[in-house]
Design an enzyme around this catalytic site. Sequence first.
Site, PDB file in Angstrom:
ATOM      1  N   GLY A 223     -67.539-149.231  41.699  1.00 28.25           N
ATOM      2  CA  GLY A 223     -66.817-148.347  42.610  1.00 28.25           C
ATOM      3  C   GLY A 223     -67.683-147.228  43.136  1.00 28.25           C
ATOM      4  O   GLY A 223     -67.174-146.337  43.828  1.00 28.25           O
ATOM      5  N   ASP A 224     -68.969-147.242  42.822  1.00 29.84           N
ATOM      6  CA  ASP A 224     -69.876-146.199  43.293  1.00 29.84           C
ATOM      7  C   ASP A 224     -71.258-146.826  43.470  1.00 29.84           C
ATOM      8  O   ASP A 224     -71.383-148.044  43.510  1.00 29.84           O
ATOM      9  CB  ASP A 224     -69.890-145.011  42.320  1.00 29.84           C
ATOM     10  CG  ASP A 224     -70.084-143.677  43.039  1.00 29.84           C
ATOM     11  OD1 ASP A 224     -71.039-143.589  43.840  1.00 29.84           O
ATOM     12  OD2 ASP A 224     -69.308-142.727  42.810  1.00 29.84           O
ATOM     13  N   ASP A 225     -72.290-145.996  43.561  1.00 27.56           N
ATOM     14  CA  ASP A 225     -73.629-146.507  43.804  1.00 27.56           C
ATOM     15  C   ASP A 225     -74.057-147.464  42.690  1.00 27.56           C
ATOM     16  O   ASP A 225     -73.851-147.187  41.504  1.00 27.56           O
ATOM     17  CB  ASP A 225     -74.625-145.346  43.875  1.00 27.56           C
ATOM     18  CG  ASP A 225     -74.268-144.334  44.964  1.00 27.56           C
ATOM     19  OD1 ASP A 225     -73.812-144.772  46.040  1.00 27.56           O
ATOM     20  OD2 ASP A 225     -74.444-143.129  44.726  1.00 27.56           O
TER      21      ASP A 225
END
Length: 468
Positions: free
Chosen positions: A253-255
């Site tokens: 859900g992120d980098d």
Amino acid sequence: MGVQATNLVLALLVVAFISFRGAESRKARLLDSFEYSAINCRAHTASLTDFGGVGDGTTSNTKAFKDAIDHLSQFASDGGSQLFVPAGKWLTGSFSLTSHFTLYLHKDAVLLASQDMQEWPVMKPLPSYGRGRDAAAGRYSSLIFGTNLTDVIITGNNGTIDGQGAFWWQNFHKGKLKYTRPYLIEIMFSNSIQISNLTLLNSPSWNVHPVYSSDILVQGITIIAPITSPNTDGINPDSCTNTKIEDCYIVSGDDCVAVKSGWDEYGIAFGMPTKQLVIRRLTCISPYSATIALGSEMSGGIEDVRAEDITAIHTESGIRIKTAVGRGGYVKDIYVKRMTMHTMKWVFWMTGNYGSHADKNYDPNALPVIQGINYRDMVADNVTMAARLEGIAGDPFKEICISNVTIGMAPKAKKVPWTCTDIEGMTSGVTPRPCGMLPDQGPEKITSCDFPPESIPIDLVQFKTCSF
């Protein structure tokens, strides 16, 4: 004679039974034997079950892990030790490792992160951040934690660590957390670290966080979290030197990889950069974040980052640089080549107005230096916008070099594929045509944007074949 014969028969039966049991015991031990590759092997071995571990998915094993590691720590100066986690579901809270130590997970072993918040000690904020990421106060200790260690291995035959993050994500969204969520693995102020051949699921927040450390290998890691889960970064080397990330598959859900070095005035004061980082054969899926992000917490500096053979699928951006006025620090000597991207919002994204400050005490005169950014030999398809490159007025991002890059635009792509402000650099052999701030230098420059030919020290590390 009849009695003697009977006794003889009974004796033979007992011997046969003992031999049978011995054979079965040796067979059982054989079934738990294995070999694995590691930077160092160990002279002493124990199983979690030797210390009361119960792999039923409901019994807490926090004490069993603590007791096992406390016991094995005595062998640090006597050939080191390894702790074997057998098949089963092992519920546990946070526990800390020791030096000259290997934690090995069986292929059918699952560590389940406890949802009892009493099993998560609270720590002070990181000194280069000044505060927690979720809240101003401290932070919960990571599930697997270590500090001031040397020669630490966390590995397995693709065993699983499940953070059971939904519990934490819900409390985060509801604003019920007083402290920053725990990570799955965090090793700090340490050296000679190997994290390999594991599957990490549903982390409460970041997955792998080496910080203030050196000589780090992260290999063969699979990381999976819902694409809408908050801050579930994959691998975040933070103020680290001589690090290699290879052969990892990340859905988050992120980098997927976020390179960091401290936040605003705290990172500037701490002054520990991330440097000598190589990333190879990474596959990333992250529709709302970057494949590789540099920053935004980069106030201690980021330099000499080399990424090659990278695949991004349905991901917001390929390479993203995130910074802002007040960050200070630098991002320089960045090299990326042979990157393949499918269904992207941006291929290249540089942000000079990221914001998100630690507090109001940052120095507005602390301007970041962004220079020596090299991208080459890339192909992308179904892209909404080729690049969004936004430097800082009066502090342009310099020495940007992009060569031999072909970007296929999506049917509903933006009409203007490149937007550029406050940047300087050059291009060669780039399609679609870049903005005027990155003039094309002609086909003779297509091999520009050099990638360093020499290796960094971590590439010279030799693996050994170890056994249990």
